[in-house]
Write a protein that holds these residues in place. Structure first.
Motif, PDB file in Angstrom:
ATOM      1  N   ASP A   1      30.259  31.960  34.231  1.00 40.06           N
ATOM      2  CA  ASP A   1      31.544  32.536  34.657  1.00 40.06           C
ATOM      3  C   ASP A   1      31.696  33.936  34.081  1.00 40.06           C
ATOM      4  O   ASP A   1      32.360  34.796  34.658  1.00 40.06           O
ATOM      5  CB  ASP A   1      32.701  31.657  34.162  1.00 40.06           C
ATOM      6  CG  ASP A   1      32.578  30.239  34.689  1.00 40.06           C
ATOM      7  OD1 ASP A   1      32.502  30.088  35.913  1.00 40.06           O
ATOM      8  OD2 ASP A   1      32.536  29.291  33.869  1.00 40.06           O
ATOM      9  N   ILE A   2      31.115  34.126  32.896  1.00 38.42           N
ATOM     10  CA  ILE A   2      31.239  35.412  32.197  1.00 38.42           C
ATOM     11  C   ILE A   2      29.859  35.786  31.650  1.00 38.42           C
ATOM     12  O   ILE A   2      29.162  34.922  31.091  1.00 38.42           O
ATOM     13  CB  ILE A   2      32.220  35.298  31.019  1.00 38.42           C
ATOM     14  CG1 ILE A   2      33.614  34.923  31.545  1.00 38.42           C
ATOM     15  CG2 ILE A   2      32.290  36.577  30.203  1.00 38.42           C
ATOM     16  CD1 ILE A   2      34.498  34.327  30.485  1.00 38.42           C
TER      17      ILE A   2
ATOM     18  N   THR B   1      34.368  26.802  30.616  1.00 34.38           N
ATOM     19  CA  THR B   1      33.961  28.153  31.000  1.00 34.38           C
ATOM     20  C   THR B   1      32.538  28.375  30.499  1.00 34.38           C
ATOM     21  O   THR B   1      32.272  28.232  29.306  1.00 34.38           O
ATOM     22  CB  THR B   1      34.898  29.197  30.340  1.00 34.38           C
ATOM     23  OG1 THR B   1      36.246  28.828  30.606  1.00 34.38           O
ATOM     24  CG2 THR B   1      34.635  30.594  30.850  1.00 34.38           C
TER      25      THR B   1
ATOM     26  N   ASP C   1      30.923  35.089  42.885  1.00 37.65           N
ATOM     27  CA  ASP C   1      31.799  35.244  41.711  1.00 37.65           C
ATOM     28  C   ASP C   1      31.208  34.659  40.434  1.00 37.65           C
ATOM     29  O   ASP C   1      31.942  34.267  39.520  1.00 37.65           O
ATOM     30  CB  ASP C   1      33.173  34.590  41.955  1.00 37.65           C
ATOM     31  CG  ASP C   1      34.020  35.456  42.859  1.00 37.65           C
ATOM     32  OD1 ASP C   1      33.689  36.655  42.988  1.00 37.65           O
ATOM     33  OD2 ASP C   1      34.983  34.938  43.443  1.00 37.65           O
TER      34      ASP C   1
ATOM     35  N   GLU D   1      35.164  44.379  33.371  1.00 40.09           N
ATOM     36  CA  GLU D   1      35.723  43.085  32.965  1.00 40.09           C
ATOM     37  C   GLU D   1      36.337  42.347  34.163  1.00 40.09           C
ATOM     38  O   GLU D   1      36.376  41.121  34.185  1.00 40.09           O
ATOM     39  CB  GLU D   1      36.760  43.275  31.834  1.00 40.09           C
ATOM     40  CG  GLU D   1      36.077  43.779  30.569  1.00 40.09           C
ATOM     41  CD  GLU D   1      37.020  44.056  29.407  1.00 40.09           C
ATOM     42  OE1 GLU D   1      38.221  43.730  29.516  1.00 40.09           O
ATOM     43  OE2 GLU D   1      36.544  44.599  28.391  1.00 40.09           O
TER      44      GLU D   1
ATOM     45  N   ILE E   1      37.839  38.193  25.613  1.00 38.88           N
ATOM     46  CA  ILE E   1      37.325  37.255  26.629  1.00 38.88           C
ATOM     47  C   ILE E   1      38.210  36.004  26.658  1.00 38.88           C
ATOM     48  O   ILE E   1      38.599  35.521  27.714  1.00 38.88           O
ATOM     49  CB  ILE E   1      35.857  36.870  26.312  1.00 38.88           C
ATOM     50  CG1 ILE E   1      34.947  38.077  26.506  1.00 38.88           C
ATOM     51  CG2 ILE E   1      35.395  35.697  27.169  1.00 38.88           C
ATOM     52  CD1 ILE E   1      33.507  37.871  26.028  1.00 38.88           C
TER      53      ILE E   1
ATOM     54  N   HIS F   1      40.692  34.463  29.848  1.00 42.78           N
ATOM     55  CA  HIS F   1      40.260  33.257  30.592  1.00 42.78           C
ATOM     56  C   HIS F   1      40.978  32.026  30.093  1.00 42.78           C
ATOM     57  O   HIS F   1      40.803  31.561  29.062  1.00 42.78           O
ATOM     58  CB  HIS F   1      38.746  33.096  30.496  1.00 42.78           C
ATOM     59  CG  HIS F   1      38.055  34.217  31.200  1.00 42.78           C
ATOM     60  ND1 HIS F   1      37.794  35.446  30.604  1.00 42.78           N
ATOM     61  CD2 HIS F   1      37.637  34.328  32.479  1.00 42.78           C
ATOM     62  CE1 HIS F   1      37.216  36.245  31.487  1.00 42.78           C
ATOM     63  NE2 HIS F   1      37.108  35.608  32.628  1.00 42.78           N
TER      64      HIS F   1
ATOM     65  N   ASP G   1      34.002  40.033  35.412  1.00 38.88           N
ATOM     66  CA  ASP G   1      33.558  39.076  34.377  1.00 38.88           C
ATOM     67  C   ASP G   1      32.306  39.548  33.635  1.00 38.88           C
ATOM     68  O   ASP G   1      31.467  38.740  33.231  1.00 38.88           O
ATOM     69  CB  ASP G   1      33.291  37.691  34.993  1.00 38.88           C
ATOM     70  CG  ASP G   1      34.523  37.157  35.684  1.00 38.88           C
ATOM     71  OD1 ASP G   1      35.612  37.237  35.082  1.00 38.88           O
ATOM     72  OD2 ASP G   1      34.413  36.698  36.832  1.00 38.88           O
TER      73      ASP G   1
END
Ligand SMILES: Cc1cc2nc3c(=O)[nH]c(=O)nc-3n(C[C@H](O)[C@H](O)[C@H](O)COP(=O)(O)OP(=O)(O)OC[C@H]3O[C@@H](n4cnc5c(N)ncnc54)[C@H](O)[C@@H]3O)c2cc1C
Length: 345
Positions: A157-158, A2, A141, A310, A341, A345, A313
């Motif tokens: 991803d975040i 991630t 995304d 959230e 987080i 995930h 992400d």
């Protein structure tokens, strides 16, 4: 794997990176920080053998989890506790003995920035200094960010945002992100008001013979809000010297923010001499200064919009998210956010 990107290397980000390293070992963490150092407003400088914390003064032992972090989980070597009391003064500058709370007032011999340095040293996060994030982009995304040199970072991803609320709101306002959520977020984050603090640092080649660590203005009617002695922190000031941190109150700081630093420092030294009742303090042998436009949030942001983000992400962390303008609150919020987080995930 991630990929997680953080904007800002304040104490909250450092705490979140530390947790993520433990609970989400597959995470690849990149931290983008605009300044040359880490730990944000918990800031330390060094000059002529003197170390001084010129932002946050200390971290209080007010949160059990943060106490455990600082005393058990991290190396506590060089953690120093200020034991001298805090006295008060009023609008006329009259000093009174204050009631001191039981909490510890901690710094490190090498200064408060050690907190973030020690936390980052325990994680695999890559910290990119002198990297000011300008634009956030959401596509496919994933998040990418662009810095002021035009370099792109990500895709992540975040994405986690740590700057003070007004700076976070500005990033959201300029973001390339088409989502109805954005307007609610800008309103929620942009609505957090801040106190401004102008700090003067005054060094003297002699010791001060007073019984207190600090003086705080309790009626909020004096132009000076706080005066403290860095020599009460072990390892900060050599014997035979003094270093005072003087913080002006919000109104004075706003009114004089763009005035000449020499004039500001001299005015604050003059007021300090009056309050401490020692005429020698008008003439420090060297000085430093710092304006903190976004020193301390007055409130927190409404949690609804922050939590909704959230699902995209996007996370927020820091003292303004915790709703308390304190270093221990920023650290605690970083620990909690890191865990949230990891669980998502
Ligand atoms: C003068 C002063 C006195 C204080 N006194 C105390 C005290 O005695 N006790 C106490 O507990 N607390 C005190 N505080 C509050 C304490 O410093 C903060 O609560 C705490 O440090 C906040 O940490 P944070 O991680 O939330 O944010 P910050 O420390 O603000 O970290 C945010 C980081 O984001 C970076 N950043 C911002 N914009 C960007 C961008 N676009 N791109 C990349 N990086 C960016 C900043 O450079 C910074 O490093 C004081 C604060 C000030 C200013």
């Amino acid at each position: 794997m991630t990929d997680i990107g953080f904007v800002g290397a304040g104490a909250a980000t450092a705490a979140a990176s530390f947790v993520l390293d433990e609970v989400l070992p597959g995470a690849d963490i990149t931290v983008l920080e605009k300044s040359r150092g880490v730990c944000g407003r918990a800031a330390t400088r060094r000059r002529d053998g003197v170390r001084y914390d010129y932002g946050a003064n200390y971290v209080k032992s007010d949160d059990e989890r943060v106490v455990d972090l600082l005393t058990e989980q991290l190396d506590s070597e060089g953690l120093v506790n200020v034991t001298e009391p805090i006295y008060t003064f009023d609008s006329s500058g009259t000093v009174s003995e204050g009631r001191d709370a039981d909490e510890h007032k901690w710094s490190y011999e090498r200064g408060l920035t050690q907190i973030a340095k020690r936390l980052f040293a325990r994680s695999d996060a890559t910290v990119e200094r002198e990297t000011r994030v300008e634009t956030l982009t959401r596509a496919d995304d994933a998040w990418t960010v662009t810095d002021t040199d035009g370099q792109q970072w990500g895709p992540f991803d975040i994405l986690v945002l740590n700057p003070p609320a007004p700076q976070t709101a500005a990033l959201l306002a300029d973001a390339e992100w088409d989502d109805p959520l954005r307007t609610d977020l800008i309103d929620a984050v942009g609505g957090v008001d801040y106190r401004t603090i102008y700090t003067a640092v005054l060094h003297y080649p002699f010791e001060l013979d007073v019984p207190y660590y600090a003086l705080v203005n309790t009626d909020k009617e004096h132009d000076v809000g706080w005066i403290s002695r860095e020599e009460c922190k072990g390892g900060h000031v050599p014997d035979g010297e003094s270093l005072l941190i003087v913080q002006a109150n919000h109104e004075w700081s706003v009114a004089h923010y763009d005035d000449s630093p020499a004039d500001n420092v001299s005015a604050l030294a003059e007021m300090t001499a009056g309050i401490v009742d020692d005429a020698r303090l008008t003439a420090p042998d060297w000085t430093d200064h710092q304006g903190w436009r976004y020193a301390q949030p007055e409130t927190g942001a409404p949690t609804g919009p922050l939590q909704s983000a959230e699902s995209e992400d996007l996370y927020f962390l820091g003292d303004w998210v915790a709703g308390e303008a304190r270093l221990h609150a920023a650290l605690r919020n970083g620990l909690d956010t890191g865990e949230r987080i990891a669980h998502a995930h």
